[in-house]
Design a protein around this motif. Structure first.
Motif, PDB file in Angstrom:
ATOM      1  N   UNK A  41       0.817  -1.213   0.000  1.00  0.00           N
ATOM      2  CA  UNK A  41       0.000   0.000   0.000  1.00  0.00           C
ATOM      3  C   UNK A  41       0.850   1.263   0.000  1.00  0.00           C
ATOM      4  N   UNK A  42       2.055   1.165   0.538  1.00  0.00           N
ATOM      5  CA  UNK A  42       2.952   2.321   0.566  1.00  0.00           C
ATOM      6  C   UNK A  42       4.385   1.836   0.633  1.00  0.00           C
ATOM      7  N   UNK A  43       5.271   2.625   0.040  1.00  0.00           N
ATOM      8  CA  UNK A  43       6.697   2.291   0.078  1.00  0.00           C
ATOM      9  C   UNK A  43       7.466   3.529   0.518  1.00  0.00           C
ATOM     10  N   UNK A  44       8.471   3.314   1.365  1.00  0.00           N
ATOM     11  CA  UNK A  44       9.332   4.394   1.849  1.00  0.00           C
ATOM     12  C   UNK A  44      10.751   4.113   1.395  1.00  0.00           C
ATOM     13  N   UNK A  45      11.421   5.129   0.883  1.00  0.00           N
ATOM     14  CA  UNK A  45      12.821   5.002   0.494  1.00  0.00           C
ATOM     15  C   UNK A  45      13.695   5.765   1.480  1.00  0.00           C
ATOM     16  N   UNK A  46      14.753   5.117   1.954  1.00  0.00           N
ATOM     17  CA  UNK A  46      15.768   5.804   2.746  1.00  0.00           C
ATOM     18  C   UNK A  46      17.142   5.417   2.205  1.00  0.00           C
ATOM     19  N   UNK A  47      18.120   6.286   2.407  1.00  0.00           N
ATOM     20  CA  UNK A  47      19.460   5.998   1.929  1.00  0.00           C
ATOM     21  C   UNK A  47      20.158   5.002   2.842  1.00  0.00           C
ATOM     22  N   UNK A  48      21.100   4.263   2.278  1.00  0.00           N
ATOM     23  CA  UNK A  48      21.761   3.207   3.024  1.00  0.00           C
ATOM     24  C   UNK A  48      23.007   3.626   3.777  1.00  0.00           C
ATOM     25  N   UNK A  49      23.371   4.914   3.717  1.00  0.00           N
ATOM     26  CA  UNK A  49      24.626   5.348   4.328  1.00  0.00           C
ATOM     27  C   UNK A  49      24.478   5.836   5.763  1.00  0.00           C
ATOM     28  N   UNK A  50      23.251   5.838   6.297  1.00  0.00           N
ATOM     29  CA  UNK A  50      23.047   6.230   7.689  1.00  0.00           C
ATOM     30  C   UNK A  50      22.679   7.675   7.895  1.00  0.00           C
ATOM     31  N   UNK A  51      22.548   8.461   6.834  1.00  0.00           N
ATOM     32  CA  UNK A  51      22.217   9.873   7.025  1.00  0.00           C
ATOM     33  C   UNK A  51      20.754  10.079   7.393  1.00  0.00           C
ATOM     34  N   UNK A  52      19.894   9.113   7.056  1.00  0.00           N
ATOM     35  CA  UNK A  52      18.483   9.209   7.412  1.00  0.00           C
ATOM     36  C   UNK A  52      18.189   8.386   8.659  1.00  0.00           C
ATOM     37  N   UNK A  53      17.247   8.858   9.456  1.00  0.00           N
ATOM     38  CA  UNK A  53      16.887   8.207  10.708  1.00  0.00           C
ATOM     39  C   UNK A  53      15.654   7.322  10.500  1.00  0.00           C
ATOM     40  N   UNK A  54      15.786   5.999  10.589  1.00  0.00           N
ATOM     41  CA  UNK A  54      14.642   5.111  10.356  1.00  0.00           C
ATOM     42  C   UNK A  54      13.485   5.335  11.320  1.00  0.00           C
ATOM     43  N   UNK A  55      13.772   5.929  12.482  1.00  0.00           N
ATOM     44  CA  UNK A  55      12.688   6.194  13.434  1.00  0.00           C
ATOM     45  C   UNK A  55      11.715   7.244  12.922  1.00  0.00           C
ATOM     46  N   UNK A  56      12.116   7.998  11.892  1.00  0.00           N
ATOM     47  CA  UNK A  56      11.246   9.021  11.327  1.00  0.00           C
ATOM     48  C   UNK A  56      10.387   8.494  10.182  1.00  0.00           C
ATOM     49  N   UNK A  57      10.477   7.205   9.913  1.00  0.00           N
ATOM     50  CA  UNK A  57       9.647   6.619   8.853  1.00  0.00           C
ATOM     51  C   UNK A  57       8.155   6.879   9.097  1.00  0.00           C
ATOM     52  N   UNK A  58       7.631   6.667  10.325  1.00  0.00           N
ATOM     53  CA  UNK A  58       6.206   6.950  10.539  1.00  0.00           C
ATOM     54  C   UNK A  58       5.838   8.410  10.285  1.00  0.00           C
ATOM     55  N   UNK A  59       6.774   9.321  10.549  1.00  0.00           N
ATOM     56  CA  UNK A  59       6.511  10.743  10.311  1.00  0.00           C
ATOM     57  C   UNK A  59       6.361  11.014   8.816  1.00  0.00           C
ATOM     58  N   UNK A  60       7.256  10.425   8.029  1.00  0.00           N
ATOM     59  CA  UNK A  60       7.186  10.617   6.580  1.00  0.00           C
ATOM     60  C   UNK A  60       5.973   9.901   5.998  1.00  0.00           C
ATOM     61  N   UNK A  61       5.608   8.775   6.587  1.00  0.00           N
ATOM     62  CA  UNK A  61       4.453   8.013   6.103  1.00  0.00           C
ATOM     63  C   UNK A  61       3.114   8.662   6.450  1.00  0.00           C
ATOM     64  N   UNK A  62       3.087   9.463   7.477  1.00  0.00           N
ATOM     65  CA  UNK A  62       1.827   9.967   8.014  1.00  0.00           C
ATOM     66  C   UNK A  62       0.917  10.636   6.978  1.00  0.00           C
ATOM     67  N   UNK A  63       1.419  11.539   6.124  1.00  0.00           N
ATOM     68  CA  UNK A  63       0.529  12.148   5.115  1.00  0.00           C
ATOM     69  C   UNK A  63      -0.071  11.120   4.156  1.00  0.00           C
TER      70      UNK A  63
END
Length: 341
Positions: A124-146
């Motif tokens: 139903x939804x896909x999230x992309x994050x970079x693999x080098x550690x610059x993005x925080x996986x804990x913020x996935x729900x924040x980005x998914x919220x909209x």
């Protein structure tokens, strides 16, 4: 630390998100305590989420990224773009599904495979994050919220203010690329941030249309988003650069050059009057100016420069042809569209 033995070797999956050369590592436990995950205000059972992580030679960070995403209940797909280290093995042990390219094909290839996999598995939804550690996986729900609240088809993370450790030279480059992407038809706050979420409608649109190569995929996604009339939301995110072993597998100059090249082609295709017409007009004016100056020199000093005369003639001719091409290419699609209607 959890140790899992494979038939290849012992692989250790740490709950730390390592920083190369730093003693103060960020652990998953500390991260979850110090940066609380956004409260999910939706029913997870009703939706299938996929986190896609394009990665190349990211054995230092990939395990922690996957573990943090899996801990929140998300399926994780790692697209290993020809790594020569243990990226794939560590990602599997951490709980990710892994698709590995035999050789490096670029980020765009990895992103396209992520969209294709999401379509095939009916997420139903896909999230992309970079693999080098610059993005925080804990913020996935924040980005998914909209997405889950039905407010947008695409949710775009943007690096901003004190929430980012972005070096000044990257900030300047980002501004330039944001401006060019806006000219190409997709004006957003941060055109190059890879932390994004897409709903099912957007996933299908991207899976069928993405054609770019290398690192220009973020800009192309935005252009396709505008073309498909997809609604979007922008969400502030944190971003790390300091202490990471690397934040790109590509030279920054060639990275930017590739993106600019793609954007120029898109601008030329979508805005021929701006790209060709304006360029041709400027060439014509420059040629005319050089030509008049050459004539003035001849009458003032009785000296005629065949070099300047040739340059002026070339600029006037090429400028005229380019301007006419811009006008024609701008008008023809509108005539065809009118006839089809």
């Amino acid at each position: 630390m959890e140790n899992i033995k494979t038939d290849m070797e012992d692989l250790s999956i740490s709950t730390e998100l390592p920083r190369d050369g730093l003693d103060s590592h960020l652990t998953a436990e500390k991260a979850l305590d110090s940066h609380p995950t956004a409260e999910n205000n939706y029913n997870d059972d009703d939706m299938k989420f996929l986190v896609v992580i394009p990665a190349k030679d990211e054995e230092i960070t990939i395990g922690s990224l996957v573990a943090l995403a899996r801990r929140q209940g998300y399926d994780v797909l790692v697209i290993d773009d020809g790594s020569v280290d243990r990226t794939s093995e560590i990602a599997r042990v951490a709980g990710a599904k892994v698709i590995k390219n035999n050789h490096n094909k670029g980020k765009a290839s990895a992103v396209k495979k992520g969209f294709k996999y999401a379509v095939e598995k009916d997420y139903d939804a896909v999230v992309f994050i970079d693999g080098d550690g610059q993005h925080n996986p804990e913020e996935i729900p924040i980005v998914l919220n909209p997405i889950v609240e039905g407010k947008a088809d695409v949710s775009l993370g943007f690096r901003f203010g004190n929430n980012t450790e972005m070096p000044m030279w990257r900030r300047i480059g980002k501004r330039i690329l944001d401006y060019l992407t806006g000219i190409a038809g997709a004006e957003v706050t941060d055109s190059q941030c890879g932390f994004r979420a897409f709903n099912k409608k957007a996933i299908k649109a991207m899976a069928g249309e993405l054609k770019g190569e290398g690192f220009s995929v973020e800009s192309e996604e935005l252009i396709l988003m505008k073309k498909a009339n997809l609604g979007f939301a922008e969400v502030p995110i944190t971003c790390r650069y300091n202490g990471l072993a690397k934040t790109s597998t590509k030279n920054p100059v060639s990275h930017a050059a590739g993106i600019i090249n793609t954007l120029i082609l898109v601008i030329g295709e979508r805005h021929p009057l701006l790209f060709l017409g304006l360029t041709g007009l400027l060439m014509f004016i420059l040629g005319l100016g050089i030509g008049l100056w050459t004539i003035w020199r001849y009458y003032a000093g009785h000296y005629f420069s065949f070099l300047y005369a040739g340059v002026a003639s070339m600029l006037v001719v090429v400028g005229s042809i380019t301007t006419v091409m811009g006008v024609v290419l701008n008008v023809i699609p509108k005539i065809i569209k009118r006839e089809l209607e």
